[in-house]
Scaffold this active site. Structure first.
Site, PDB file in Angstrom:
ATOM      1  CG  ASP A 349      -2.012  -1.178   1.272  1.00 55.05           C
ATOM      2  OD1 ASP A 349      -2.096  -1.714   0.017  1.00 55.05           O
ATOM      3  OD2 ASP A 349      -2.750  -1.301   2.225  1.00 55.05           O
ATOM      4  N   GLY A 350       2.120   1.235   0.545  1.00 57.61           N
ATOM      5  CA  GLY A 350       2.828   2.185   0.605  1.00 57.61           C
ATOM      6  C   GLY A 350       3.411   2.575  -0.797  1.00 57.61           C
ATOM      7  CG  ASN A 419      -4.129   5.906   3.339  1.00 59.00           C
ATOM      8  OD1 ASN A 419      -5.093   5.675   2.301  1.00 59.00           O
ATOM      9  ND2 ASN A 419      -3.205   5.155   3.630  1.00 59.00           N
ATOM     10  CG  ASP A 449      -3.524  12.281  22.673  1.00 66.47           C
ATOM     11  OD1 ASP A 449      -3.292  12.966  23.511  1.00 66.47           O
ATOM     12  OD2 ASP A 449      -3.186  10.871  22.942  1.00 66.47           O
TER      13      ASP A 449
END
Length: 578
Positions: A349-350, A419, A449
C-alpha cells in the site's frame, strides 16, 4: 465562665476606658495608661482560645478558595474575551482589505463600466423588441383560450341536454374525451422545459379515481408543483466539485447511477505507455521488475517509464535496457499524466500512496501488484485488453492558511491526501485545542491528542486504529475521527463529500499543533492558523481483481482478520424439538 475570666475581662474593659480617657489634649498618652494596657494584653494572650475559633478559620479558608476560583474564572474569561476580540479584529481587517481591493478594482475599470451601461441599454432594446413580438402572441392565445372555454361550455350543455332527453351519443363523448386528453398532453409538453443552470418541470395529472363521478369531475385537472434543481457553487474559487449527476423527469428526482454500480474502464484505443513504480531495497521486487519490463517491451511493444533510480539498477543488470525512459527533474513529473496510459506498482500500500502523491492533478489508472505476483502476465493481458473494473478512490485537498493571510485563498502549496490528514500535539505535553467548522458552521472544539480527517480509502488505516468505522472506498465522504478525546461522548462522524472542513488553532491554545499528510510533510500550525480540507476533483482509479466490493471484503478478511473467531462446536446442548 470562671471568675478569673470575668476579672480579666472587666479589668481589660476598665483599662480600655482608662486608656481612652487618659489622653491629654496634645494627643500623648501617659506612662501609667501604657503600663496597664500592656498588662491587659499579656493577660489576654494567656487566656485559653475561644472554642469556635477553628470553625471560623475553616470558613475563612473556604471563603478564600471561593475567591480564588472566582478570580481564576475571571482571568480565563478575560483571556477568552481578548482572544475573541483579536479574532474579530482580524476578520475586520480582512474585510476592510477586501473592500479596498474591490473599490480599487471598480475605480480602475472604467471600460468595464461603459460596457456594462452599453449592455443594459442593449438589453432594454432587446426586451422591447421581445415585447413587441410577444404581445400579439399573448392576444391570440387569450382569444383561443376564450374560444376553447366557450366550446367546452357548449359541449357540456349539449351533453346535459342529451342526458336529459335520454339519447346520449356515446361515440361523441368518447371523441371529446380523447380530444381533451390530447390537448392536456400538449399543454404538459409545452410546460416542461430545461434551463441552462438547472432543470424544472410541470407535471399535469388526470384524476381517474372512479367511474361513478360526473363528466366534470373526470375532466378535473390536478397540477403538480414545479421546482428547479441547480448546482450551487461558492464562487469561482469555491471548493464544491460536481461528483454526481441528479436527474429530474416528470417531477421525480433520481440520483446518478455512478455511486450505486460498479465502474468499468474500457479502452477506446490500445495503451502505448506504461509507468512502473517499485518498492526500494527489495530483491524480489527487483527481479519481478526486470521480468515485467522485458515482457512489456518484447511481447506487448509498449513504451516503459521507470524512476531514475530503477533505470540505473536496470542498466547495471544489462545494457539492453537502454530503451527504458525516465525523467530528469521534478518539473517533468507534472506532465507524466499526459504521457502515461497506465501505472503499475510493485510493492504494498505504501507504493500505491507514493504513486498517488506523484500526480498533483489527474491520475492514470493504477494496477497494484504485491511482492509475490508470479502470474502477472495473465493479469496484465486482461488489463491491456479490457474492460476492467476500477475503484475511484477520492482524495482530500488540504491547504494551510496562516494567521497573517489576507483571505482564505492566500495559502501555501496544497497537499493531496489519499488516506488521511492528522492534526496532533506533536512533542507538546498539553492537549490539543482545535476549533472545527463545516462550511462555516461550528462543529465542536477538539480537546485530546488530535484529530484525523480521513478518506473512505483510508478508513482501514489510522482512522480505524483511533476508533473510526470501516467504510467502502466508493462511498463518498470525509471521516471525522478524534484521537484519544478528553470527553468519552466524542464519537466519530462521517461528513458528506461536498463540504469544506476548517480546523483552526485558537488564540488561547496552550501549545501549537502539527499537521501531517499521509504520514509525511509535517506542518506547524500556530495560534490563528487554519487547515482547510475538501474533496479533491481528481480521484485515484485503481484496478480491481474482481470488483470493488469483492476486493474490499477480501482485504478486510485477509488483511485485518475481521471477525475471525473460533466456531462453536456442534455437539453441545441443543433446543428440544417442539
Amino acid at each position: 465562665m470562671s471568675p478569673s475570666k470575668l476579672d480579666s475581662t472587666d479589668s481589660f474593659g476598665h483599662e480600655e476606658a482608662s486608656v481612652s480617657c487618659s489622653k491629654p489634649e496634645n494627643g500623648c498618652v501617659d506612662s501609667l495608661s501604657i503600663f496597664h494596657s500592656e498588662k491587659a494584653v499579656e493577660e489576654l494572650l494567656q487566656q485559653t482560645p475561644v472554642a469556635g475559633m477553628d470553625e471560623h478559620l475553616i470558613e475563612f479558608s473556604e471563603a478564600l478558595r471561593t475567591v480564588a476560583k472566582a478570580l481564576r474564572r475571571a482571568a480565563e474569561g478575560k483571556a477568552s474575551a481578548q482572544a475573541e476580540a483579536a479574532e474579530w479584529k482580524r476578520r475586520y481587517e480582512l474585510e476592510r482589505t477586501r473592500n479596498l481591493q474591490m473599490e480599487q478594482k471598480v475605480s480602475g475599470n472604467n471600460n468595464c463600466e461603459m460596457l456594462r451601461h452599453w449592455w443594459i441599454r442593449s438589453s432594454l432594446d432587446n426586451a422591447m423588441d421581445m415585447l413587441r413580438i410577444m404581445l400579439p402572441c399573448l392576444f391570440f392565445w387569450e382569444v383561443g383560450k376564450e374560444q376553447n372555454k366557450r366550446i367546452a361550455e357548449a359541449r357540456m350543455a349539449e351533453q346535459f341536454s342529451a342526458e336529459k332527453n335520454g339519447d346520449l351519443d356515446c361515440e361523441r363523448v368518447k371523441n371529446s374525451d380523447n380530444q381533451s386528453m390530447l390537448q392536456n398532453e400538449s399543454n404538459e409538453h409545452s410546460e416542461t422545459g430545461c434551463m441552462k443552470h438547472g432543470i424544472w418541470s410541470h407535471e399535469v395529472l388526470r384524476d381517474r379515481e372512479s367511474d361513478s363521478n360526473s363528466n366534470a369531475d373526470r375532466n378535473k385537472i390536478m397540477r403538480k408543483a414545479s421546482f428547479k434543481l441547480s448546482w450551487w457553487c461558492n464562487g469561482e474559487n469555491g471548493d464544491q466539485h460536481k461528483h454526481d449527476i441528479v436527474s429530474f423527469e416528470r417531477g421525480n428526482i433520481t440520483t446518478a447511477e455512478r455511486s450505486s454500480k460498479q465502474i468499468s474502464l474500457k479502452w477506446e484505443s490500445d495503451p502505448q505507455t506504461v509507468l512502473i513504480l517499485t518498492k526500494p531495497n527489495s530483491v524480489s521486487v527487483r527481479i519481478l521488475c526486470v521480468q515485467m519490463v522485458r515482457w512489456l517491451r518484447e511481447r506487448k511493444k509498449l513504451n516503459v517509464y521507470v524512476e531514475p533510480r530503477v533505470k540505473v539498477e536496470l542498466l547495471a543488470e544489462s545494457s539492453n535496457f537502454s530503451y527504458v525512459q525516465t525523467w530528469k527533474d521534478d518539473s517533468e513529473i507534472s506532465h507524466l499524466h499526459m504521457k502515461v496510459d497506465l501505472v503499475i506498482t510493485l510493492g504494498g500500500d505504501g507504493t500505491v500512496l507514493w504513486a498517488a502523491s506523484m500526480f498533483k492533478g489527474p491520475v492514470p489508472p493504477i494496477v497494484p501488484f504485491s511482492l509475490d505476483s508470479e502470474h502477472f502476465k495473465d493479469c496484465l493481458d486482461s488489463v491491456l485488453r479490457g474492460p476492467i473494473s476500477i475503484t475511484l478512490r477520492h482524495r482530500l485537498l488540504c491547504r494551510v492558511v496562516r494567521d497573517a493571510a489576507k483571505n482564505e485563498y492566500e495559502t501555501e502549496e496544497p497537499f493531496l491526501v489519499l488516506n488521511e490528514v492528522t492534526i496532533d500535539r506533536g512533542i507538546s505535553s498539553y492537549l490539543t485545542n482545535l476549533e472545527c467548522y463545516c462550511d462555516n458552521s461550528f462543529v465542536t472544539c477538539v480537546q485530546g491528542d488530535g484529530l484525523i480527517l480521513s478518506t473512505t480509502s483510508g478508513s482501514t488505516a489510522y482512522s480505524l486504529a483511533a476508533g473510526g468505522s470501516m467504510v467502502h472506498p466508493q462511498v463518498p465522504g470525509i471521516l471525522f475521527t478524534p484521537i484519544c478525546p478528553h470527553s468519552l461522548s466524542f464519537r466519530p462522524l462521517i461528513l458528506p463529500e461536498h463540504v469544506t472542513v476548517r480546523i483552526m488553532v485558537p488564540f488561547n491554545s496552550r501549545s501549537p499543533a502539527w499537521a501531517s499528510f499521509d504520514g509525511k510533510d509535517r506542518k506547524l500550525l500556530a495560534a490563528g492558523d487554519a487547515l482547510l480540507c475538501s474533496m479533491a476533483p481528481w480521484p485515484v482509479p485503481t484496478a480491481c481483481q474482481v470488483d470493488s466490493t469483492n476486493d474490499f471484503l477480501r482485504s478486510i478478511h485477509d488483511g485485518l482478520h475481521w471477525n475471525l473467531r473460533k466456531t462453536q462446536s456442534f455437539d453441545g446442548p441443543r433446543d428440544r424439538d417442539l
